[in-house]
Scaffold this motif. Structure first.
Motif, PDB file in Angstrom:
ATOM      1  N   ASP A 105     -29.812   7.376 -20.557  1.00  0.00           N
ATOM      2  CA  ASP A 105     -29.554   8.536 -19.686  1.00  0.00           C
ATOM      3  C   ASP A 105     -30.411   9.733 -20.118  1.00  0.00           C
ATOM      4  OD1 ASP A 105     -27.721   7.281 -18.098  1.00  0.00           O
ATOM      5  OD2 ASP A 105     -25.945   8.221 -19.004  1.00  0.00           O
ATOM      6  N   LEU A 106     -30.712  10.560 -19.150  1.00  0.00           N
ATOM      7  CA  LEU A 106     -31.474  11.778 -19.429  1.00  0.00           C
ATOM      8  C   LEU A 106     -30.748  12.953 -18.776  1.00  0.00           C
ATOM      9  CD1 LEU A 106     -35.237  12.338 -19.463  1.00  0.00           C
ATOM     10  CD2 LEU A 106     -33.994  13.548 -17.666  1.00  0.00           C
ATOM     11  N   VAL A 107     -30.617  14.051 -19.510  1.00  0.00           N
ATOM     12  CA  VAL A 107     -30.060  15.275 -18.903  1.00  0.00           C
ATOM     13  C   VAL A 107     -31.218  16.219 -18.651  1.00  0.00           C
ATOM     14  CG1 VAL A 107     -28.319  17.060 -19.038  1.00  0.00           C
ATOM     15  CG2 VAL A 107     -28.064  14.986 -20.370  1.00  0.00           C
ATOM     16  N   PHE A 108     -31.266  16.753 -17.444  1.00  0.00           N
ATOM     17  CA  PHE A 108     -32.364  17.617 -17.044  1.00  0.00           C
ATOM     18  C   PHE A 108     -31.826  19.016 -16.737  1.00  0.00           C
ATOM     19  CE2 PHE A 108     -35.387  19.313 -13.904  1.00  0.00           C
ATOM     20  CZ  PHE A 108     -36.568  19.150 -14.608  1.00  0.00           C
ATOM     21  N   LEU A 109     -32.209  19.990 -17.581  1.00  0.00           N
ATOM     22  CA  LEU A 109     -31.805  21.381 -17.386  1.00  0.00           C
ATOM     23  C   LEU A 109     -32.992  22.135 -16.801  1.00  0.00           C
ATOM     24  CD1 LEU A 109     -29.866  20.238 -19.582  1.00  0.00           C
ATOM     25  CD2 LEU A 109     -29.938  22.441 -20.706  1.00  0.00           C
ATOM     26  N   TYR A 110     -32.747  23.061 -15.889  1.00  0.00           N
ATOM     27  CA  TYR A 110     -33.867  23.764 -15.256  1.00  0.00           C
ATOM     28  C   TYR A 110     -33.397  25.131 -14.769  1.00  0.00           C
ATOM     29  CZ  TYR A 110     -31.365  21.969 -11.223  1.00  0.00           C
ATOM     30  OH  TYR A 110     -30.374  21.679 -10.329  1.00  0.00           O
ATOM     31  N   THR A 111     -34.348  25.976 -14.448  1.00  0.00           N
ATOM     32  CA  THR A 111     -34.018  27.280 -13.858  1.00  0.00           C
ATOM     33  C   THR A 111     -34.291  27.219 -12.353  1.00  0.00           C
ATOM     34  OG1 THR A 111     -36.234  28.117 -14.304  1.00  0.00           O
ATOM     35  CG2 THR A 111     -34.547  28.554 -15.973  1.00  0.00           C
ATOM     36  N   ASP A 112     -33.817  28.230 -11.634  1.00  0.00           N
ATOM     37  CA  ASP A 112     -33.987  28.187 -10.178  1.00  0.00           C
ATOM     38  C   ASP A 112     -35.440  28.370  -9.745  1.00  0.00           C
ATOM     39  OD1 ASP A 112     -34.226  30.866 -10.664  1.00  0.00           O
ATOM     40  OD2 ASP A 112     -32.410  31.460  -9.609  1.00  0.00           O
ATOM     41  N   GLY A 113     -36.316  28.679 -10.713  1.00  0.00           N
ATOM     42  CA  GLY A 113     -37.755  28.687 -10.403  1.00  0.00           C
ATOM     43  C   GLY A 113     -38.221  27.327  -9.912  1.00  0.00           C
ATOM     44  N   VAL A 114     -37.532  26.252 -10.339  1.00  0.00           N
ATOM     45  CA  VAL A 114     -37.873  24.899  -9.891  1.00  0.00           C
ATOM     46  C   VAL A 114     -37.394  24.698  -8.452  1.00  0.00           C
ATOM     47  CG1 VAL A 114     -37.487  22.422 -10.254  1.00  0.00           C
ATOM     48  CG2 VAL A 114     -37.697  23.944 -12.228  1.00  0.00           C
ATOM     49  N   LEU A 139     -26.115  17.804 -35.105  1.00  0.00           N
ATOM     50  CA  LEU A 139     -25.914  18.147 -33.692  1.00  0.00           C
ATOM     51  C   LEU A 139     -27.111  18.957 -33.185  1.00  0.00           C
ATOM     52  CD1 LEU A 139     -22.137  19.198 -33.714  1.00  0.00           C
ATOM     53  CD2 LEU A 139     -23.124  16.957 -33.216  1.00  0.00           C
ATOM     54  N   ILE A 140     -27.318  18.880 -31.869  1.00  0.00           N
ATOM     55  CA  ILE A 140     -28.449  19.573 -31.257  1.00  0.00           C
ATOM     56  C   ILE A 140     -27.910  20.589 -30.253  1.00  0.00           C
ATOM     57  CG2 ILE A 140     -30.584  19.284 -29.926  1.00  0.00           C
ATOM     58  CD1 ILE A 140     -30.642  17.846 -32.592  1.00  0.00           C
ATOM     59  N   GLY A 141     -28.325  21.842 -30.384  1.00  0.00           N
ATOM     60  CA  GLY A 141     -27.974  22.868 -29.401  1.00  0.00           C
ATOM     61  C   GLY A 141     -29.096  22.997 -28.378  1.00  0.00           C
ATOM     62  N   LEU A 142     -28.729  23.016 -27.121  1.00  0.00           N
ATOM     63  CA  LEU A 142     -29.732  23.093 -26.043  1.00  0.00           C
ATOM     64  C   LEU A 142     -29.387  24.272 -25.140  1.00  0.00           C
ATOM     65  CD1 LEU A 142     -29.346  19.357 -25.052  1.00  0.00           C
ATOM     66  CD2 LEU A 142     -31.327  20.276 -26.264  1.00  0.00           C
ATOM     67  N   ALA A 143     -30.360  25.138 -24.903  1.00  0.00           N
ATOM     68  CA  ALA A 143     -30.088  26.293 -24.044  1.00  0.00           C
ATOM     69  C   ALA A 143     -31.208  26.475 -23.039  1.00  0.00           C
ATOM     70  CB  ALA A 143     -29.946  27.550 -24.889  1.00  0.00           C
ATOM     71  N   ILE A 144     -30.843  26.845 -21.832  1.00  0.00           N
ATOM     72  CA  ILE A 144     -31.825  27.264 -20.839  1.00  0.00           C
ATOM     73  C   ILE A 144     -31.252  28.492 -20.156  1.00  0.00           C
ATOM     74  CG2 ILE A 144     -30.963  25.772 -18.958  1.00  0.00           C
ATOM     75  CD1 ILE A 144     -34.127  25.320 -18.452  1.00  0.00           C
ATOM     76  N   ALA A 145     -32.112  29.465 -19.866  1.00  0.00           N
ATOM     77  CA  ALA A 145     -31.580  30.742 -19.392  1.00  0.00           C
ATOM     78  C   ALA A 145     -32.570  31.448 -18.475  1.00  0.00           C
ATOM     79  CB  ALA A 145     -31.269  31.641 -20.580  1.00  0.00           C
ATOM     80  N   ASP A 146     -32.025  32.346 -17.678  1.00  0.00           N
ATOM     81  CA  ASP A 146     -32.831  33.083 -16.700  1.00  0.00           C
ATOM     82  C   ASP A 146     -32.277  34.507 -16.619  1.00  0.00           C
ATOM     83  OD1 ASP A 146     -34.241  34.006 -14.540  1.00  0.00           O
ATOM     84  OD2 ASP A 146     -33.670  32.388 -13.185  1.00  0.00           O
ATOM     85  N   VAL A 147     -33.105  35.475 -16.985  1.00  0.00           N
ATOM     86  CA  VAL A 147     -32.679  36.874 -16.941  1.00  0.00           C
ATOM     87  C   VAL A 147     -32.958  37.431 -15.550  1.00  0.00           C
ATOM     88  CG1 VAL A 147     -33.154  39.191 -17.829  1.00  0.00           C
ATOM     89  CG2 VAL A 147     -33.047  37.259 -19.395  1.00  0.00           C
ATOM     90  N   SER A 148     -32.001  38.218 -15.025  1.00  0.00           N
ATOM     91  CA  SER A 148     -32.209  38.857 -13.734  1.00  0.00           C
ATOM     92  C   SER A 148     -33.377  39.809 -13.858  1.00  0.00           C
ATOM     93  CB  SER A 148     -30.967  39.652 -13.337  1.00  0.00           C
ATOM     94  OG  SER A 148     -30.711  40.663 -14.279  1.00  0.00           O
ATOM     95  N   ASP A 149     -34.126  39.938 -12.780  1.00  0.00           N
ATOM     96  CA  ASP A 149     -35.217  40.901 -12.730  1.00  0.00           C
ATOM     97  C   ASP A 149     -36.420  40.451 -13.555  1.00  0.00           C
ATOM     98  OD1 ASP A 149     -36.313  43.130 -11.610  1.00  0.00           O
ATOM     99  OD2 ASP A 149     -34.679  44.441 -12.212  1.00  0.00           O
TER     100      ASP A 149
END
Lengths: 112, 386
Positions: free
Chosen positions: B315-324, B195-205
């Motif tokens: 299919d492709l899943v696209f994860l992103y931060t709000d910087g995009v 299995l593959i774990g995928l994480a994307i994250a954005d810290v406040s500040d």
């Protein structure tokens, strides 16, 4: 990043405007801290004129909510634009901070 | 800078030394000044080289061996922060002007008026104190900038550059850091049973505290992800750990997913993060539904639901931060989700690396020279066609 205040039925209404982001979040925090006295029991933050809020801005609101909770005061935000409301929903902040459509609704809710 | 200030007095007149010590005795006794004496420019330079705590120089102009004007040119070579005051004959504008051109801070005239001299000395010393404070603030700023650069390097060095690979899938992720140290991160983990774990994250500040918070978030997430199966449970545990002793109000939004490359099953939980996109082979795309979790570190005992969908081949899943999506152009318009979807409909992605490059190109074209305040981070996973 100024914060103006007025009082309505024992509730302090704090209001600010424009963008709240990493560049002015500290300033916003200082202004909000200065505006809210430790004797306040009901505080509403009116976001009607706020066009954007970043996570740094949400953090300031969170800190305010936490410190008001410590002084056993009630806190709510009101009059969010659609995009600000979306930010509250996506981040999940609407689960821990009361969000109201209008100032009057917020004041009524805090009174109850 | 603290008193006593050390003043070097340079004059070939031997009577000046006892006179100065006598006239300034109260200030010397009060611990405001100490004096050192030299009788010409050469001796003065010797004193300056021997004693690095001299704060200012009071010098005559006409002296044997080396005159005061020559001395003025030499002083900055010993210490550019020493301030000099010249003693000149009354009305000798030519020498005074030369002295000022050579960097003298002020001048006094002969015969010495000691009250006036003391005012001049105090003004010179107070100027120098401010100057040194300004220099020290500047040094501190440079040090702080270096610290930020280090934090930025640490932040980027913990991001993976090698990703698990398999015939059934392809994964890629990349971050374009903002000018300041931001708090985005991503991770791709090889879990048990393929299995593959995928994480994307954005810290406040932003800044160093955000970078530190980001590093602990990333470590906690990795630990929980390896120890637990379900994305919702992982976020619940990380939230609990992050919330303990967190009085900074800092929080992190995380989207964490577990992908099964063999079945195409994609289970995800969202902690306050923006929705990923699912992109189909024809280029059409849609946002995945939010799972209703709150950003991590905000409040204890919060529920984190998860959703599961099945990726079809291609299919492709696209994860992103709000910087995009919140990247801004000169007109202060936001890039937005629609433009992101247009990138995929114009060029249906076959490879996650290409997909991310296309998004970065599109965002950079849109933003132009407008500096971005947020990190721009993307992670894409593609299920192979067959």
């Amino acid at each position: 990043m100024g914060v103006t205040t007025e009082r309505q039925d024992n509730t302090l209404i704090a209001k600010t405007e424009g963008r709240i982001d990493g560049a002015n979040a500290r300033e916003f925090q200082d202004a909000l801290d200065a505006a809210i006295d430790s004797s306040e029991r009901q505080v509403v933050l009116d976001l009607e004129e706020v066009s954007y809020i970043s996570s740094a801005g949400l953090r300031v609101i969170l800190l305010t909510a936490k410190s008001l909770q410590k002084q056993e005061a009630k806190f709510a935000v009101c009059s969010l634009s659609e995009s600000i409301r979306e930010i509250f929903e996506i981040s999940g902040f609407d689960q821990i901070i009361a969000v109201h459509d209008s100032r009057d609704e917020a004041i009524d809710a805090l009174k109850g | 800078m603290e008193p006593p200030y050390k003043i070097l007095v340079v004059d070939d007149e031997p009577d000046l030394e006892p006179l100065m010590l006598q006239r300034m005795r109260r200030h010397i006794r009060a611990g405001r000044y100490t004096f050192v004496f030299a009788h010409n420019g050469v001796e003065a330079l010797e004193r300056l080289n021997q004693q690095d705590d001299i704060d200012m120089v009071l010098s005559d102009i006409n002296m044997p061996r080396m005159d005061g004007l020559t001395l003025l040119e030499q002083i900055p070579k010993v210490d550019p922060n020493i301030r000099s005051v010249i003693v000149s004959a009354y009305g000798d504008m030519k020498n005074i002007r030369t002295a000022m051109n050579r960097g003298a801070f002020d001048f006094v005239t002969k015969p010495l008026d000691f009250a006036d001299l003391q005012i001049t000395i105090d003004r010179t010393l107070s100027h120098m104190t401010e100057w040194r404070e300004a220099l020290s603030s500047r040094d501190k700023l440079v040090a702080l900038q270096n610290e930020l650069n280090v934090a930025s390097q640490i932040q980027q060095s913990i991001l993976p550059t090698q990703f698990p690979q398999g015939a059934e899938f392809n994964v890629y992720a990349s971050m374009e850091p903002a000018r300041n140290v931001g708090g985005d991160f991503f991770d791709v983990l090889a879990l048990e049973d393929g299995l593959i774990g995928l994480a994307i994250a954005d810290v406040s500040d932003k800044g160093v505290p955000a970078a530190l918070f980001m590093m602990s978030s990333r470590t906690l997430l990795k630990g929980s992800a390896i120890g637990m199966g379900e994305p919702g449970d992982v976020l619940g545990e990380v939230n609990q750990l992050l919330h303990e002793d967190n009085d900074t109000g800092m929080f992190v939004t995380i989207l964490y997913a577990v992908y099964n490359p063999f079945s195409g099953e994609f289970a995800y939980a969202n902690g306050g993060h923006n929705s990923p996109l699912i992109v189909h082979p024809d280029g059409s795309s849609s946002l995945l539904p939010l799972t209703g979790g709150i950003a991590l570190g905000v409040a204890p005992d919060m529920p984190y639901q998860q959703q599961t969908l099945s990726l079809a081949p291609g299919d492709l899943v696209f994860l992103y931060t709000d910087g995009v999506t919140e990247a801004m152009n000169e007109e202060e318009e936001e890039y937005g989700v629609e433009r992101l979807q247009e990138v995929f409909s114009a060029n249906p992605p076959k490879d996650p690396h290409e997909a991310i490059e296309a998004v970065f190109d599109s965002v950079n074209d849109f933003a132009g020279d407008t500096p971005q305040s947020d990190d721009i981070t993307c992670l894409a996973l593609h299920r192979s066609e067959s």
